[in-house]
Design a protein around this motif. Structure first.
Motif, PDB file in Angstrom:
ATOM      1  N   GLY A   1      -5.573   3.911   1.388  1.00  0.00           N
ATOM      2  CA  GLY A   1      -4.699   3.674   0.411  1.00  0.00           C
ATOM      3  C   GLY A   1      -4.346   4.764  -1.163  1.00  0.00           C
ATOM      4  O   GLY A   1      -5.509   5.255  -1.239  1.00  0.00           O
ATOM      5  N   THR A   2      -3.588   5.200  -1.651  1.00  0.00           N
ATOM      6  CA  THR A   2      -3.797   5.352  -2.794  1.00  0.00           C
ATOM      7  C   THR A   2      -2.740   4.625  -3.909  1.00  0.00           C
ATOM      8  O   THR A   2      -2.900   5.316  -5.085  1.00  0.00           O
ATOM      9  CB  THR A   2      -2.470   6.770  -2.933  1.00  0.00           C
ATOM     10  OG1 THR A   2      -1.244   6.603  -2.171  1.00  0.00           O
ATOM     11  CG2 THR A   2      -3.002   7.891  -2.508  1.00  0.00           C
ATOM     12  N   GLY A   3      -2.697   3.499  -3.800  1.00  0.00           N
ATOM     13  CA  GLY A   3      -2.014   2.849  -4.926  1.00  0.00           C
ATOM     14  C   GLY A   3      -1.297   1.470  -3.920  1.00  0.00           C
ATOM     15  O   GLY A   3      -1.468   1.566  -3.207  1.00  0.00           O
TER      16      GLY A   3
ATOM     17  N   PHE B   1       7.164   2.774 -13.889  1.00  0.00           N
ATOM     18  CA  PHE B   1       7.062   2.666 -12.158  1.00  0.00           C
ATOM     19  C   PHE B   1       6.634   3.470 -11.683  1.00  0.00           C
ATOM     20  O   PHE B   1       7.421   4.509 -12.108  1.00  0.00           O
ATOM     21  CB  PHE B   1       8.288   2.131 -12.148  1.00  0.00           C
ATOM     22  CG  PHE B   1       8.382   1.982 -10.299  1.00  0.00           C
ATOM     23  CD1 PHE B   1       8.011   0.737  -9.472  1.00  0.00           C
ATOM     24  CD2 PHE B   1       9.415   3.456  -9.950  1.00  0.00           C
ATOM     25  CE1 PHE B   1       8.296   0.630  -8.053  1.00  0.00           C
ATOM     26  CE2 PHE B   1       8.753   3.252  -8.779  1.00  0.00           C
ATOM     27  CZ  PHE B   1       9.056   2.743  -7.966  1.00  0.00           C
ATOM     28  N   SER B   2       5.853   3.220 -11.274  1.00  0.00           N
ATOM     29  CA  SER B   2       4.769   4.684 -10.500  1.00  0.00           C
ATOM     30  C   SER B   2       4.990   4.870  -8.916  1.00  0.00           C
ATOM     31  O   SER B   2       5.007   3.771  -8.437  1.00  0.00           O
ATOM     32  CB  SER B   2       3.867   4.686 -11.334  1.00  0.00           C
ATOM     33  OG  SER B   2       3.449   4.420 -12.218  1.00  0.00           O
ATOM     34  N   VAL B   3       5.242   5.820  -8.069  1.00  0.00           N
ATOM     35  CA  VAL B   3       5.412   5.582  -6.939  1.00  0.00           C
ATOM     36  C   VAL B   3       4.710   6.908  -6.713  1.00  0.00           C
ATOM     37  O   VAL B   3       4.510   8.177  -7.274  1.00  0.00           O
ATOM     38  CB  VAL B   3       6.403   7.242  -6.238  1.00  0.00           C
ATOM     39  CG1 VAL B   3       6.894   7.749  -5.035  1.00  0.00           C
ATOM     40  CG2 VAL B   3       7.818   5.978  -6.816  1.00  0.00           C
ATOM     41  N   LEU B   4       3.487   5.816  -5.653  1.00  0.00           N
ATOM     42  CA  LEU B   4       1.981   6.660  -5.267  1.00  0.00           C
ATOM     43  C   LEU B   4       1.635   7.267  -3.822  1.00  0.00           C
ATOM     44  O   LEU B   4       0.764   7.520  -3.741  1.00  0.00           O
ATOM     45  CB  LEU B   4       1.218   5.838  -5.654  1.00  0.00           C
ATOM     46  CG  LEU B   4       1.211   4.825  -7.131  1.00  0.00           C
ATOM     47  CD1 LEU B   4       0.758   3.381  -7.634  1.00  0.00           C
ATOM     48  CD2 LEU B   4       1.385   5.990  -8.664  1.00  0.00           C
ATOM     49  N   GLY B   5       2.505   7.205  -3.395  1.00  0.00           N
ATOM     50  CA  GLY B   5       2.471   8.005  -2.036  1.00  0.00           C
ATOM     51  C   GLY B   5       3.972   8.744  -1.776  1.00  0.00           C
ATOM     52  O   GLY B   5       4.877   8.118  -1.595  1.00  0.00           O
TER      53      GLY B   5
ATOM     54  N   LEU C   1       0.846  -1.007   0.256  1.00  0.00           N
ATOM     55  CA  LEU C   1      -0.056   0.212  -0.376  1.00  0.00           C
ATOM     56  C   LEU C   1       1.016   0.942  -0.258  1.00  0.00           C
ATOM     57  O   LEU C   1       1.779   1.826   0.614  1.00  0.00           O
ATOM     58  CB  LEU C   1      -1.012   0.174   1.345  1.00  0.00           C
ATOM     59  CG  LEU C   1      -2.296   0.953   1.211  1.00  0.00           C
ATOM     60  CD1 LEU C   1      -2.854   0.403   0.230  1.00  0.00           C
ATOM     61  CD2 LEU C   1      -3.043   1.410   2.548  1.00  0.00           C
ATOM     62  N   TRP C   2       0.699   2.057  -0.937  1.00  0.00           N
ATOM     63  CA  TRP C   2       0.915   3.353  -0.990  1.00  0.00           C
ATOM     64  C   TRP C   2       0.271   4.052  -0.525  1.00  0.00           C
ATOM     65  O   TRP C   2      -1.122   4.242  -0.067  1.00  0.00           O
ATOM     66  CB  TRP C   2       0.688   3.771  -2.473  1.00  0.00           C
ATOM     67  CG  TRP C   2       2.451   3.943  -3.180  1.00  0.00           C
ATOM     68  CD1 TRP C   2       1.721   2.238  -3.396  1.00  0.00           C
ATOM     69  CD2 TRP C   2       4.028   3.479  -3.297  1.00  0.00           C
ATOM     70  NE1 TRP C   2       3.430   1.619  -4.658  1.00  0.00           N
ATOM     71  CE2 TRP C   2       4.543   3.219  -4.026  1.00  0.00           C
ATOM     72  CE3 TRP C   2       4.927   4.446  -2.256  1.00  0.00           C
ATOM     73  CZ2 TRP C   2       5.815   2.876  -4.071  1.00  0.00           C
ATOM     74  CZ3 TRP C   2       5.850   4.527  -2.219  1.00  0.00           C
ATOM     75  CH2 TRP C   2       6.854   3.411  -3.519  1.00  0.00           C
ATOM     76  N   SER C   3       0.590   5.394   0.490  1.00  0.00           N
ATOM     77  CA  SER C   3      -0.663   6.647   1.220  1.00  0.00           C
ATOM     78  C   SER C   3       0.771   7.464   0.973  1.00  0.00           C
ATOM     79  O   SER C   3       1.508   7.846   1.169  1.00  0.00           O
ATOM     80  CB  SER C   3      -0.872   6.117   2.329  1.00  0.00           C
ATOM     81  OG  SER C   3      -1.722   6.470   2.851  1.00  0.00           O
ATOM     82  N   GLN C   4      -0.632   8.720   1.024  1.00  0.00           N
ATOM     83  CA  GLN C   4       0.011   9.942   1.866  1.00  0.00           C
ATOM     84  C   GLN C   4      -0.567  10.186   3.385  1.00  0.00           C
ATOM     85  O   GLN C   4       0.118  11.093   3.394  1.00  0.00           O
ATOM     86  CB  GLN C   4      -1.388  11.031   0.670  1.00  0.00           C
ATOM     87  CG  GLN C   4      -1.293  11.164  -0.703  1.00  0.00           C
ATOM     88  CD  GLN C   4       0.498  11.608  -1.290  1.00  0.00           C
ATOM     89  OE1 GLN C   4       0.747  10.822  -1.969  1.00  0.00           O
ATOM     90  NE2 GLN C   4       1.053  12.912  -0.317  1.00  0.00           N
TER      91      GLN C   4
END
Length: 460
Positions: free
Chosen positions: A412-414, A374-378, A328-331
């Motif tokens: 989560g953001t991704g 590749f994506s950084v999502l948080g 889980l990516w998150s802010q």
């Protein structure tokens, strides 16, 4: 075994079909995880060399079989093991060549980090290989690659500057920033949904650090929130060459004499530097912990080798065990995320299960994140791992993982495609990329694989 089946005559490697006597043993061996998915390819082609790959694709097309690809089989959810198609197994493609003069290496997909890293170190060179030494570079690089010293070097795919791949029509192509740049972009992060077979990676190498040093604290699990907030704040004072992670787990045997061993939050920092003095200096901000007297275990400025780091990873993620994981990516701040996961770790049915939270899982340097799928999502990132060894406990441990994720998923953001549980939700794959990157991947898939020769992302 070796069989000839019409168009298969050009294949030098073994062809195993469902129903063959050795099929189940071969199928089970395609996944490193002791928990084997109930998915059954019709044909498994064990490529003897890169020459077998176009032939295997031709065979699959002639039979109307969709293709999945496997290098090392480390995907926790077994993404490469798919039913009703062909699995191309690249695990015999293990050659690599290091060119010291140009600081480059040409590496086949089944080469593992523990094979490559010592050979590089002997030549004064390094590459951000995966944290587990048994991880093969193929799937790791295709998924982005969050490995050793990635805060300074970026995700490992940043250091890939050329690939050789076989497309859906069997054509062998070279891809870099100038030749087939769209396919090259996708190969740096698309993960198990990549729509070609990479048979070779050309890597840009880096100077081997003159010293590697670690600092570790272990605090009672009850201290999660304040420890996480302190560590996340301190991370802003650290050099990018310091890799900082938080772990919620059962205390390792060397950390405590208590029996049973307590649950803890571990702060682990590893510095990659030119000298021991520089490494110690870069770890300096971690010496100023305002509640160090609460630590159950503390070890500061300890010299460590890459071999020792790999050994430590093997202790945490041992072979012959059963695994389920999600990301889980998150802010949200780490304190909030880990506080919600603390109860899950405290009540985990297996004392081997844990939650990992790398504080800087890629890099704060946006220049190292450009021109890749590749994506950084948080700003925050967590990975819960269910780890157990008794097949009778599959259900309770998988349920534990899903419940732990449900506690934080609203924040989560991704997800990170390499370790996401793609069987948990049809949206997992799409949520592993930014909207624009996902749309570009779909456009490129339609261009390079219009007939759907390759399996797309695994779904429930």
């Amino acid at each position: 075994m070796m069989r000839e089946h019409g168009q298969a005559r050009g294949i030098e490697g073994a062809i195993v079909q469902r129903g063959d006597a050795d099929y189940e043993a071969v199928r089970a061996g395609m996944v490193w995880n002791g928990l084997k998915p109930e998915r059954f390819p019709e044909v498994i082609v064990r490529a003897a060399s890169e020459r077998d790959v176009p032939e295997a694709i031709g065979l699959a097309r002639s039979r109307g079989l969709r293709i999945a690809v496997r290098a090392g089989g480390h995907s926790w959810c077994g993404s490469s093991l798919r039913s009703d198609g062909m699995l191309i197994d690249l695990s015999r493609l293990r050659r690599f060549d290091i060119d010291v003069a140009s600081a480059t290496a040409t590496v086949q997909p089944a080469v593992t980090g523990s094979e490559l890293a010592p050979e590089l170190a002997a030549r004064g060179l390094a590459f951000p290989t995966g944290h587990c030494g048994s991880v093969a570079v193929g799937g790791y690089l295709l998924s982005g690659g969050l490995g050793w010293n990635s805060g300074a070097l970026g995700p490992a795919c940043r250091s890939v500057y050329e690939i050789e791949a076989v497309t859906a029509d069997g054509e062998v192509v070279r891809c870099n920033e100038d030749e087939n740049p769209d396919l090259f972009w996708a190969a740096r992060g698309a993960g198990p949904g990549f729509f070609a077979v990479v048979t070779s990676f050309r890597l840009r190498l880096h100077r081997h650090p003159g010293a590697i040093m670690s600092t570790t604290y272990a605090f009672p699990l009850a201290d999660i929130e304040k420890v996480a907030n302190w560590a996340a704040g301190t991370a802003n004072e650290l050099e990018p060459t310091v890799e900082l992670s938080l772990v919620l787990s059962t205390a390792a045997p060397h950390m405590t004499k208590e029996r049973p061993r307590p649950k803890v939050i571990v702060v682990a920092a590893t510095a990659f530097a030119e000298s021991s003095e520089q490494a110690a200096q870069s770890l300096g901000p971690l010496q100023n912990c305002p509640f160090a007297d609460r630590a159950l275990f503390r070890e500061a400025d300890e010299p460590v080798s890459l071999d020792a780091l790999y050994d430590a990873s093997t202790d945490v993620w041992p072979a012959q065990h059963r695994y389920a994981a999600d990301t889980l990516w998150s802010q949200a701040d780490l304190g909030t995320l880990l506080y919600k996961l603390g109860d899950a770790v405290a009540s985990a049915p297996s004392d081997k299960s844990l939650v990992l939270a790398p504080v800087s899982p890629a890099s704060h340097d946006q220049d190292l994140l450009r021109d890749m799928a590749f994506s950084v999502l948080g700003d925050s990132y967590v990975v819960p791992y269910a780890i157990w060894d008794d097949p009778a406990e599959d259900g309770i441990n998988i349920r534990w993982l899903r419940e732990a994720m449900s506690a934080v998923e609203p924040l989560g953001t991704g997800h990170y495609i390499a370790e996401a549980d793609l069987t948990a939700s049809p949206a997992r794959a799409e949520r592993s990329f930014t909207t624009s990157d996902w749309q570009r991947l779909q456009t490129l898939r339609a261009r390079y694989d219009p007939e759907g020769v390759f399996h797309s992302y695994l779904t429930p």
